[in-house]
Design an enzyme around this catalytic site. Structure first.
Site, mmCIF file in Angstrom:
data_model
loop_
_atom_site.group_PDB
_atom_site.id
_atom_site.type_symbol
_atom_site.label_atom_id
_atom_site.label_comp_id
_atom_site.label_asym_id
_atom_site.label_seq_id
_atom_site.Cartn_x
_atom_site.Cartn_y
_atom_site.Cartn_z
ATOM 1 N N SER A 44 3.461 56.518 33.482
ATOM 2 C CA SER A 44 3.772 56.723 32.128
ATOM 3 C C SER A 44 5.226 57.452 32.163
ATOM 4 O O SER A 44 6.376 57.187 33.034
ATOM 5 C CB SER A 44 2.945 57.435 31.114
ATOM 6 N N HIS A 45 5.315 58.654 31.241
ATOM 7 C CA HIS A 45 6.673 59.130 31.162
ATOM 8 C C HIS A 45 6.724 60.219 32.188
ATOM 9 O O HIS A 45 7.884 60.843 32.185
ATOM 10 C CB HIS A 45 6.460 60.116 29.788
ATOM 11 N N LYS A 92 -0.491 51.406 22.823
ATOM 12 C CA LYS A 92 0.743 51.610 22.101
ATOM 13 C C LYS A 92 1.788 50.930 22.376
ATOM 14 O O LYS A 92 1.900 50.552 23.852
ATOM 15 C CB LYS A 92 0.984 53.116 22.030
HETATM 16 C C1 G16 Z 1 -1.345 59.102 27.247
HETATM 17 C C2 G16 Z 1 -2.429 58.660 26.221
HETATM 18 C C3 G16 Z 1 -2.145 59.149 25.051
HETATM 19 C C4 G16 Z 1 -2.037 60.701 24.861
HETATM 20 C C5 G16 Z 1 -0.959 60.869 25.735
HETATM 21 C C6 G16 Z 1 -0.692 62.539 25.873
HETATM 22 O O1 G16 Z 1 -0.153 58.596 27.138
HETATM 23 O O2 G16 Z 1 -2.230 57.206 26.421
HETATM 24 O O3 G16 Z 1 -3.240 58.834 24.078
HETATM 25 O O4 G16 Z 1 -1.591 61.117 23.849
HETATM 26 O O5 G16 Z 1 -1.173 60.562 27.146
HETATM 27 O O6 G16 Z 1 -2.073 62.995 26.411
HETATM 28 P P1 G16 Z 1 -2.394 64.495 26.807
HETATM 29 O O7 G16 Z 1 -1.791 65.243 25.692
HETATM 30 O O8 G16 Z 1 -3.749 64.698 27.353
HETATM 31 O O9 G16 Z 1 -1.287 64.712 28.157
HETATM 32 P P2 G16 Z 1 0.743 57.911 28.064
HETATM 33 O O10 G16 Z 1 2.038 57.502 27.264
HETATM 34 O O11 G16 Z 1 1.192 59.146 28.990
HETATM 35 O O12 G16 Z 1 0.164 56.786 28.759
#
Ligand code: G16
Length: 547
Positions: free
Chosen positions: A117-118, A380
């Site tokens: 992801s990010h 999302k």
């Molecule tokens: C993922 C999840 C999201 C979550 C985010 C942050 O997003 O799909 O539902 O809100 O991580 O999660 P945490 O607070 O546990 O770090 P992504 O964009 O990283 O796939």
């Protein structure tokens, strides 16, 4: 079809750290590059599933370092495990929402999405893998826990001896008896977007001189944004910045927040600001939207999208309901109440929205972590959120700022901020949470300055569709005036622990909607620090990231 290839059984030993987190398994790339590490997890996925023989599997990722190698390993293992077809995005590219769209469109059994992801990419950065089910969404906890259970006892995995598959050219080929189909990563997603939004209204908006900058952050959304924004919608060439996906995201951190996309914020606040600035993250599921002179918090964006979705053709019949993760602000709740539709509060993690979407209980979902989406896929969707904003702007013929201000005037403003303490020691983080849990029972009724604690708990969620219970999903301190402090440990980090503190205060009075966010929340922020003894447990005086 060619003859089935002999199945090769490779002996391996179990790794003990393959429990999927908030969104799949995320680790340092070097961890994934260890011999057998990825293969063990992939076999654990396949061993947790039933009935996929002869069916289709979608595979793609955000193009980060190790994406291509991982895809070759997965292809051969999927062949050996008996999938009938493997659908791969060209060059191994599929944004997370596009992967979800492809799984649904092709009626695949499921999909494997490669992304952290990010998180940054590269040999010294992060990699990740997750399994998505046939509805297109991340596997629910029942499956992720089964994968973890397999990963702890695995002794061998199945693969085939075959040359690497050419994934850079569209078309079909066979590996043994399994068809491998390389598809355009953009086409299915692009058609889906055209079916949901009023492209001609948005085209007219751009033709009237509306300006935009979309930063793809050298990550996966570049090809999607160029095709849709600059291609279909006629945005000026150069609207999309950093539009080539790079294995290391150009050494940047592809997180569209106020730290890593500060240049966009600065641009949006400057005299040279375009009408809208937007960005997406590494795998294309997060979004950032900033109007000229107006930042939109993800929680506000969710509420505004819910209130205005009917302006887009795909949602013209209205929405069935809204779901938000617990730490996301209550702004969307006020919209749902006014619309007379359901509002659901789930734990953090998009996987918790899947059942509600499948059951038709909600149409729009969102999270404070820069995520919004709808029932069009089960992830999302960053570009979807941006297109929704463009559609709203095109119909309402107002600026982002005017729309946000009007929304606050109608519903009140939820001042909201998240403070992250990244890469803190795990022991300290656990001690902080344990300390808070001990205090929970004694907090209600206590008065801190102008704030009285009304309730305090550790959030648990009973899924209304399948009855599953998820406990210890974040500590909430709820105040009598509707303010909240929430504490959670992140489930997506790859080193140490990350403490997230979410702070929210509701302000109904439009005369008080112009405060600076941190100032508006100052009393709660100080209290959040003292109740949890953040300095003592983390050794930090200040958060690493404030969003
Ligand atoms: C993922 C999840 C999201 C979550 C985010 C942050 O997003 O799909 O539902 O809100 O991580 O999660 P945490 O607070 O546990 O770090 P992504 O964009 O990283 O796939």
């Amino acid at each position: 079809m060619t003859a089935p290839l002999p199945i090769k059984t490779v002996a391996t030993r179990a790794f003990n750290d393959q429990r999927p987190g908030t969104s799949g398994l995320r680790k340092k790339t070097k961890v994934f590059e260890q011999p057998h590490y990825l293969a063990n997890f992939v076999q654990s996925i396949f061993s947790s599933l039933e009935g996929f023989e002869g069916k289709a599997l979608v595979v793609g990722g955000d193009g980060r370092y190790f994406n291509r190698e991982a895809i070759q390993i997965i292809l051969k293992m999927a062949v050996a495990n008996g999938f009938g077809e493997i659908i791969v995005g060209r060059a191994g590219i599929l944004s997370t929402p596009a992967a979800s769209a492809v799984i649904r469109h092709e009626k695949a059994f499921g999909g494997i999405v490669l992304s952290a992801s990010h998180n940054p990419g590269g040999p010294d950065a992060d990699f990740g893998i997750k399994y998505n089910i046939s509805a297109g969404g991340p596997a629910p906890e029942k499956i992720t826990e089964a994968i973890f259970a397999h990963s702890k006892v695995i002794e061998s995995y199945k693969t085939v001896e075959a040359p690497d598959v050419d994934i850079d050219h569209l078309g079909e080929t066979f590996v043994g008896a399994t068809k491998v189909r390389v598809i355009d990563p953009v086409a299915i997603y692009r058609d889906l977007m055209a079916s949901l939004f009023d492209f001609s209204a948005i085209r007219a908006l751009f033709a009237s001189g509306f300006t935009m900058k979309f930063d793809a952050m050298s990550a996966v959304t570049g090809p999607y944004a160029k095709a849709i924004l600059e291609g279909d919608l006629g945005a000026a060439p150069g609207t999309v910045l950093n539009g080539e996906p790079l294995p290391d995201f150009g050494h940047h951190h592809p997180d569209p927040n106020l730290v890593h996309a500060k240049h966009l914020y600065d641009l949006a606040m400057s005299d040279a600001a375009p009408d809208i600035c937007a960005a997406s993250d590494g795998d294309g599921d997060r979004n950032l939207v900033i109007g000229r002179g107006q930042f939109v918090t993800p929680s506000d964006s969710l509420a505004i999208i819910a209130a205005n979705a009917h302006l887009a053709p795909g949602y013209s019949q209205g929405i069935a309901g809204v779901a938000r993760s617990m730490p996301t602000s209550g702004a969307a709740d006020r919209v749902a109440k006014k619309l007379g539709v359901g509002i659901f509060e789930t734990p953090t993690g998009w996987k918790f929205f899947g059942n509600l979407l499948d059951a038709g209980k909600v149409t729009i979902c969102g999270e404070e972590s820069a995520g919004a989406g709808s029932n069009h896929v089960r992830e999302k969707d960053g570009l979807w959120a941006v297109l929704m904003w463009l559609n709203i702007l095109a119909v309402r013929k107002q600026s982002v700022k005017e729309i946000v201000r009007a929304h606050w005037a109608e519903f009140g403003r939820n001042y909201y901020s998240r403070h992250d303490y990244e890469e803190i020691a795990t022991e300290g983080a656990n001690a902080l949470v344990a300390g808070l849990r001990e205090k929970l029972a004694s907090l209600p009724g206590q008065i801190f300055g102008s704030l009285t604690v009304a309730a305090a708990d550790d959030f648990s969620y009973l899924d209304p569709i399948d009855g599953s219970l998820s406990q210890q999903q974040g500590i909430r301190i709820l105040f009598a005036d509707g303010s909240r402090i929430v504490y959670r440990l992140s489930g997506t980090g790859t080193s140490g622990a990350t403490l997230r503190v979410y702070i929210e205060r509701y302000e109904p009075d439009p005369a008080r909607h112009d405060l600076e966010t941190q100032a508006a929340l100052a009393e709660l922020i100080a209290l959040a620090g003292s109740i949890a003894e953040i300095r003592k447990h983390t050794g930090r005086d200040a958060p690493t990231v404030i969003t």
